[in-house]
Design an enzyme around this catalytic site. Structure first.
Site, short mmCIF file in Angstrom:
data_model
loop_
_atom_site.label_atom_id
_atom_site.label_comp_id
_atom_site.label_asym_id
_atom_site.label_seq_id
_atom_site.Cartn_x
_atom_site.Cartn_y
_atom_site.Cartn_z
N SER A 139 0.86 -1.18 0.00
CA SER A 139 0.00 0.00 0.00
C SER A 139 0.89 1.23 0.00
O SER A 139 2.07 1.16 0.37
CB SER A 139 -0.88 0.00 1.26
N TYR A 152 -1.66 -1.36 10.70
CA TYR A 152 -1.86 -1.56 9.27
C TYR A 152 -0.68 -0.99 8.47
O TYR A 152 -0.09 -1.67 7.64
CB TYR A 152 -3.15 -0.90 8.80
#
Length: 264
Positions: A139, A152
Site C-alpha cells: 500500500s 496496518y
C-alpha cells in the site's frame, strides 16, 4: 504449458480482479479466502468465461497453521503454483489503546504472517522448477508512519521491504518478486475501516486499473509499482523529509479519519 496462480483474498476486491485478469491471460487458478459461496461462484464464472480450471480452497488466513493447510491441500490435489498473489489483508483504524488487541493480532496474521508462510510454502517449488513469480500487495501506507493506522501501516511497510529483499535474493534464480503499492481502491477495505475518509487523497482507483498496473509491472520484472501519478508522487516525496516530521504531518492528516471512524 498452462500455469497456475494462487490468489489469497480472492472472494472480492483486488483478489477477485486478479483472478479475472489472470484467467483472461489463460492461467488456471487456486482461489483462497474464507467465503466458500463467493469463491465457488467466481470459480464457475471464470471457468466458463475463459476455459480455465479454477480450484476453490476455503481457509481463514488468520489461523496459525493456515499456510501449512494450504500447502497440504495443494499437495493432496496434485497442484503446483507458478504465481503466488499474496493479496489478502485488512486494516484497523483508531487510537491504538482503543483497538481490540485480538483484532490487531488477526490483522498481523493475515497481512504479514500468512504472507511470509505461504511464500515459504511455495517458493521452494518454484526454485526447483526454475521459474515462478510472487506478487505481494502492500500500500502507499508502506512509505511512511501512519498514526491511527499504526499496525496496518507498519504491516504494509514490512510487506514492501520483505518483497524488495526477496527480489534481490532471487532475481538471478528465475523468480520474479513484485510489491504492488496502490493508493485508495474501490474495495470493501473502507467498509471494514468504517469510513471512506480513510482515502485521505479523496481519490479512488478501480481494482481493474490497479491490477492491470501490477501485471504490467510483473511482466516488466519491476521490483515495485505505485499505480497513479499522484500516489507515486506522494509516496516518494514524503519519505525524503525527516521521519519525525513525516509522522507529525501524517497524524494531522489521519486525525480526521480516526474521528470519522469512531462516529461511524
Amino acid at each position: 504449458m498452462r500455469t497456475t496462480a494462487l490468489i489469497t483474498g480472492a472472494s472480492s476486491g483486488l483478489g477477485a480482479e486478479f483472478a479475472a485478469q489472470l484467467a483472461a491471460r489463460g492461467h488456471d487458478l487456486v482461489l483462497v479466502a474464507r467465503s466458500a459461496d463467493r469463491l465457488e461462484a467466481l470459480a464457475e464464472r471464470l471457468g466458463k468465461a475463459h476455459g480455465i480450471t479454477a480450484h476453490v480452497l476455503v481457509q481463514d488466513l488468520s489461523a496459525p497453521d493456515a499456510a501449512r493447510r494450504v500447502g497440504a491441500e495443494l499437495a493432496d490435489r496434485g497442484l503446483t503454483v507458478d504465481l503466488l498473489v499474496n493479496n489478502a489483508g485488512f486494516g484497523t483504524c483508531g487510537r491504538f489503546e482503543e483497538i481490540d488487541g485480538s483484532r490487531d493480532h488477526d490483522q498481523l496474521m493475515v497481512n504479514v504472517v500468512s504472507l511470509v508462510d505461504l511464500t515459504h510454502e511455495l517458493l521452494p517449488g518454484m526454485l526447483a522448477r526454475g521459474r515462478g513469480s510472487v506478487v505481494n500487495v502492500a500500500s502507499t501506507a508502506a512509505y511512511q508512519p501512519t498514526p491511527y493506522f499504526a499496525v496496518y501501516g507498519a504491516s504494509k511497510t514490512f510487506v514492501l521491504n520483505f518483497s524488495l529483499a526477496l527480489r534481490q535474493e532471487y532475481r538471478r534464480r528465475g523468480i520474479r518478486v513484485l510489491a504492488l503499492c496502490p493508493g485508495p481502491v474501490e474495495t470493501a477495505f473502507f467498509e471494514v475501516i468504517g469510513t471512506r475518509k480513510a482515502a485521505v487523497t479523496g481519490r479512488f482507483d478501480s481494482p481493474g486499473a490497479v491490477v492491470r498496473a501490477g501485471l504490467r509491472a510483473l511482466d516488466a520484472d519491476r521490483s515495485y509499482v505505485t499505480p497513479g501519478l499522484s500516489n507515486f508522487a506522494g509516496a516518494h516525496l514524503a519519505p525524503r523529509r525527516p521521519r519525525g516530521l513525516v509522522a507529525a504531518i501524517a497524524e494531522r492528516v489521519t486525525r480526521g479519519v480516526r474521528d470519522a471512524a469512531r462516529v461511524a
